[in-house]
Enzyme design. Structure first.
Site, PDB file in Angstrom:
ATOM      1  N   ASP A   1       0.868  -1.179   0.000  1.00  0.00           N
ATOM      2  CA  ASP A   1       0.000   0.000   0.000  1.00  0.00           C
ATOM      3  C   ASP A   1       0.902   1.226   0.000  1.00  0.00           C
ATOM      4  O   ASP A   1       2.113   1.121   0.238  1.00  0.00           O
ATOM      5  CB  ASP A   1      -0.899   0.001   1.242  1.00  0.00           C
ATOM      6  CG  ASP A   1      -1.796   1.233   1.327  1.00  0.00           C
ATOM      7  OD1 ASP A   1      -2.367   1.625   0.297  1.00  0.00           O
ATOM      8  OD2 ASP A   1      -1.906   1.822   2.420  1.00  0.00           O
ATOM      9  N   SER A   2       0.318   2.373  -0.260  1.00  0.00           N
ATOM     10  CA  SER A   2       1.092   3.611  -0.178  1.00  0.00           C
ATOM     11  C   SER A   2       1.559   3.888   1.238  1.00  0.00           C
ATOM     12  O   SER A   2       2.453   4.716   1.444  1.00  0.00           O
ATOM     13  CB  SER A   2       0.250   4.788  -0.684  1.00  0.00           C
ATOM     14  OG  SER A   2      -0.876   4.988   0.161  1.00  0.00           O
TER      15      SER A   2
ATOM     16  N   TYR B   1      -0.507   8.431  -2.208  1.00  0.00           N
ATOM     17  CA  TYR B   1      -0.497   8.297  -3.659  1.00  0.00           C
ATOM     18  C   TYR B   1      -1.565   9.166  -4.321  1.00  0.00           C
ATOM     19  O   TYR B   1      -1.432   9.541  -5.487  1.00  0.00           O
ATOM     20  CB  TYR B   1      -0.761   6.837  -4.053  1.00  0.00           C
ATOM     21  CG  TYR B   1       0.410   5.895  -3.964  1.00  0.00           C
ATOM     22  CD1 TYR B   1       1.678   6.302  -3.557  1.00  0.00           C
ATOM     23  CD2 TYR B   1       0.247   4.551  -4.305  1.00  0.00           C
ATOM     24  CE1 TYR B   1       2.733   5.419  -3.479  1.00  0.00           C
ATOM     25  CE2 TYR B   1       1.301   3.652  -4.242  1.00  0.00           C
ATOM     26  CZ  TYR B   1       2.537   4.082  -3.819  1.00  0.00           C
ATOM     27  OH  TYR B   1       3.568   3.184  -3.752  1.00  0.00           O
ATOM     28  N   GLY B   2      -2.644   9.415  -3.592  1.00  0.00           N
ATOM     29  CA  GLY B   2      -3.775  10.138  -4.179  1.00  0.00           C
ATOM     30  C   GLY B   2      -3.446  11.521  -4.686  1.00  0.00           C
ATOM     31  O   GLY B   2      -4.184  12.080  -5.507  1.00  0.00           O
TER      32      GLY B   2
ATOM     33  N   CYS C   1      -4.325  -1.098  -2.081  1.00  0.00           N
ATOM     34  CA  CYS C   1      -4.424   0.357  -2.221  1.00  0.00           C
ATOM     35  C   CYS C   1      -5.331   0.641  -3.401  1.00  0.00           C
ATOM     36  O   CYS C   1      -5.053   0.189  -4.517  1.00  0.00           O
ATOM     37  CB  CYS C   1      -3.032   0.946  -2.449  1.00  0.00           C
ATOM     38  SG  CYS C   1      -2.998   2.716  -2.825  1.00  0.00           S
ATOM     39  N   ASN C   2      -6.423   1.365  -3.169  1.00  0.00           N
ATOM     40  CA  ASN C   2      -7.355   1.676  -4.251  1.00  0.00           C
ATOM     41  C   ASN C   2      -6.696   2.504  -5.340  1.00  0.00           C
ATOM     42  O   ASN C   2      -6.920   2.284  -6.531  1.00  0.00           O
ATOM     43  CB  ASN C   2      -8.568   2.418  -3.688  1.00  0.00           C
ATOM     44  CG  ASN C   2      -9.485   1.530  -2.885  1.00  0.00           C
ATOM     45  OD1 ASN C   2     -10.400   0.917  -3.419  1.00  0.00           O
ATOM     46  ND2 ASN C   2      -9.225   1.450  -1.588  1.00  0.00           N
ATOM     47  N   THR C   3      -5.859   3.466  -4.948  1.00  0.00           N
ATOM     48  CA  THR C   3      -5.225   4.339  -5.923  1.00  0.00           C
ATOM     49  C   THR C   3      -4.227   3.577  -6.776  1.00  0.00           C
ATOM     50  O   THR C   3      -4.173   3.734  -8.003  1.00  0.00           O
ATOM     51  CB  THR C   3      -4.543   5.521  -5.214  1.00  0.00           C
ATOM     52  OG1 THR C   3      -5.510   6.210  -4.417  1.00  0.00           O
ATOM     53  CG2 THR C   3      -3.947   6.484  -6.219  1.00  0.00           C
TER      54      THR C   3
ATOM     55  N   GLU D   1      -1.644   8.357   8.488  1.00  0.00           N
ATOM     56  CA  GLU D   1      -0.221   8.012   8.454  1.00  0.00           C
ATOM     57  C   GLU D   1       0.506   8.526   9.702  1.00  0.00           C
ATOM     58  O   GLU D   1       1.483   7.942  10.147  1.00  0.00           O
ATOM     59  CB  GLU D   1       0.436   8.595   7.206  1.00  0.00           C
ATOM     60  CG  GLU D   1       0.103   7.861   5.927  1.00  0.00           C
ATOM     61  CD  GLU D   1       0.767   6.505   5.826  1.00  0.00           C
ATOM     62  OE1 GLU D   1       1.995   6.425   6.019  1.00  0.00           O
ATOM     63  OE2 GLU D   1       0.049   5.514   5.578  1.00  0.00           O
TER      64      GLU D   1
ATOM     65  N   CYS E   1     -10.793   3.911   0.135  1.00  0.00           N
ATOM     66  CA  CYS E   1      -9.351   3.942   0.370  1.00  0.00           C
ATOM     67  C   CYS E   1      -9.090   2.996   1.534  1.00  0.00           C
ATOM     68  O   CYS E   1      -9.834   3.018   2.534  1.00  0.00           O
ATOM     69  CB  CYS E   1      -8.882   5.357   0.711  1.00  0.00           C
ATOM     70  SG  CYS E   1      -7.165   5.482   1.267  1.00  0.00           S
ATOM     71  N   THR E   2      -8.056   2.160   1.432  1.00  0.00           N
ATOM     72  CA  THR E   2      -7.821   1.183   2.496  1.00  0.00           C
ATOM     73  C   THR E   2      -7.385   1.827   3.806  1.00  0.00           C
ATOM     74  O   THR E   2      -7.386   1.156   4.848  1.00  0.00           O
ATOM     75  CB  THR E   2      -6.785   0.130   2.058  1.00  0.00           C
ATOM     76  OG1 THR E   2      -5.583   0.777   1.622  1.00  0.00           O
ATOM     77  CG2 THR E   2      -7.339  -0.731   0.936  1.00  0.00           C
ATOM     78  N   HIS E   3      -7.014   3.101   3.789  1.00  0.00           N
ATOM     79  CA  HIS E   3      -6.746   3.816   5.048  1.00  0.00           C
ATOM     80  C   HIS E   3      -8.042   4.096   5.822  1.00  0.00           C
ATOM     81  O   HIS E   3      -8.034   4.166   7.047  1.00  0.00           O
ATOM     82  CB  HIS E   3      -6.064   5.160   4.772  1.00  0.00           C
ATOM     83  CG  HIS E   3      -4.605   5.083   4.458  1.00  0.00           C
ATOM     84  ND1 HIS E   3      -4.125   4.635   3.257  1.00  0.00           N
ATOM     85  CD2 HIS E   3      -3.514   5.424   5.195  1.00  0.00           C
ATOM     86  CE1 HIS E   3      -2.802   4.698   3.250  1.00  0.00           C
ATOM     87  NE2 HIS E   3      -2.401   5.170   4.419  1.00  0.00           N
TER      88      HIS E   3
END
Length: 302
Positions: free
Chosen positions: A11-12, A43-44, A74-76, A153, A185-187
């Site tokens: 993931d980012s 990343y977005g 990560c969706n992005t 983050e 978004c996985t976050h």
């Protein structure tokens, strides 16, 4: 490739831990390599070509370290990199995408909110997803979650600043009749407790972590790459876990300690572009850099 080889997950940043949780719960006998590309998060806010290049670099790094399959958690990165990853090598690659289909089925008002990164929302892959799963008369209200990934983050999933951002993004959706919110978004699953505290039962929240784990299981079975399941007579077959980050290990270590029982020490790793050497630059022992998170930090279950 050996069925006992690990699965790569990236993931980012920290968000993919929500997917990692679901994979470990469903497939505890599988070994996992997790990379948080936190040096370049989020990343977005990055150009599409950059996202594709980073996805390829990390996918190749994980293959070089023995991964038999890849989860793009990560969706992005899925939106802008999964096609290139699948074209780059023949191995099972599982991406993630916003839960448009289950949201369309769950909504009673027919008005559905999507909270995702700007890069996910502008992608052709997302546009195609909407076109395929939008029923007649349904509306999707799409909102970029600017600033949320940066907060997560930093370990902040419930401060007044986070709640203010959630109010800014979600209240206009509620005013237009949204009853279902896609966490694109996985976050964002880490914000579920904050969303529920602020908005109560006004929204049905859609997270796809468990569905991703099931898809990975199917892909491994089809490719005959599933690791032998653990049994009492062979306890040594329990899967192992290694955690890597391209930034400081401390943030990933703290979140992993909170989410994952017996989390290993996080290694800081350099994943450069073509022509540069890969090297591990730092390793934090399992008992170091811990306990800085508030003990009551709310965490969404997988």
């Amino acid at each position: 490739m050996s069925s006992n080889a690990p699965i790569g997950v990236f993931d980012s940043g920290l968000g993919g831990l929500s997917v990692l949780q679901a994979v470990r719960a469903l497939l505890p006998h599988e070994s996992l390599l997790y990379v948080a590309d936190s040096r370049y998060a989020p990343y977005g806010e990055r150009p599409d070509t950059f996202i594709e290049q980073r996805s390829l670099a990390i996918g190749r790094w994980l293959r070089a370290h023995g991964a038999k399959a890849l989860v793009v958690a990560c969706n992005t990165a899925t939106a802008h990199g999964v096609a290139a990853l699948r074209a780059d090598a023949v191995w099972p690659v599982v991406g993630v995408e916003p839960g448009i289909k289950p949201a369309a089925a769950a909504s009673k008002t027919g008005v559905i909110g999507v909270l995702a990164t700007a890069a996910t929302l502008r992608s052709a892959r997302f546009a195609d997803l909407l076109a395929r799963h939008t029923a007649q008369g349904q509306r999707f209200l799409c909102q970029p979650g600017h600033g949320l990934v940066e907060r997560i983050e930093a370990g902040d999933v419930g401060s007044a600043d986070v709640v203010a951002l959630l109010e800014r993004y979600i209240e206009p959706m509620l005013a237009q009749g949204v009853d279902t919110l896609v966490l694109g978004c996985t976050h964002y699953p880490f914000l579920i407790p904050a969303i529920e505290r602020r908005f109560g039962n006004a929204l049905t929240l859609i997270d796809t972590g468990a569905a991703i784990a099931r898809q990975l299981q199917r892909r491994l079975e089809t490719a005959e790459l599933s690791a032998p399941a653990q049994c009492e007579s062979l306890p040594g077959l329990a899967g192992t876990l290694q955690l890597f980050t391209t930034a400081s290990p401390h943030a990933l270590q703290k979140m992993a300690d909170r989410l994952l029982p017996h989390a290993p020490g996080v290694q800081a790793v350099r994943i450069p572009g073509t022509g540069e050497a890969n090297e591990v630059t730092e390793c934090v022992p399992n008992d170091a850099a811990r306990l800085d998170l508030p003990p009551n930090l709310p965490i969404a279950s997988a």
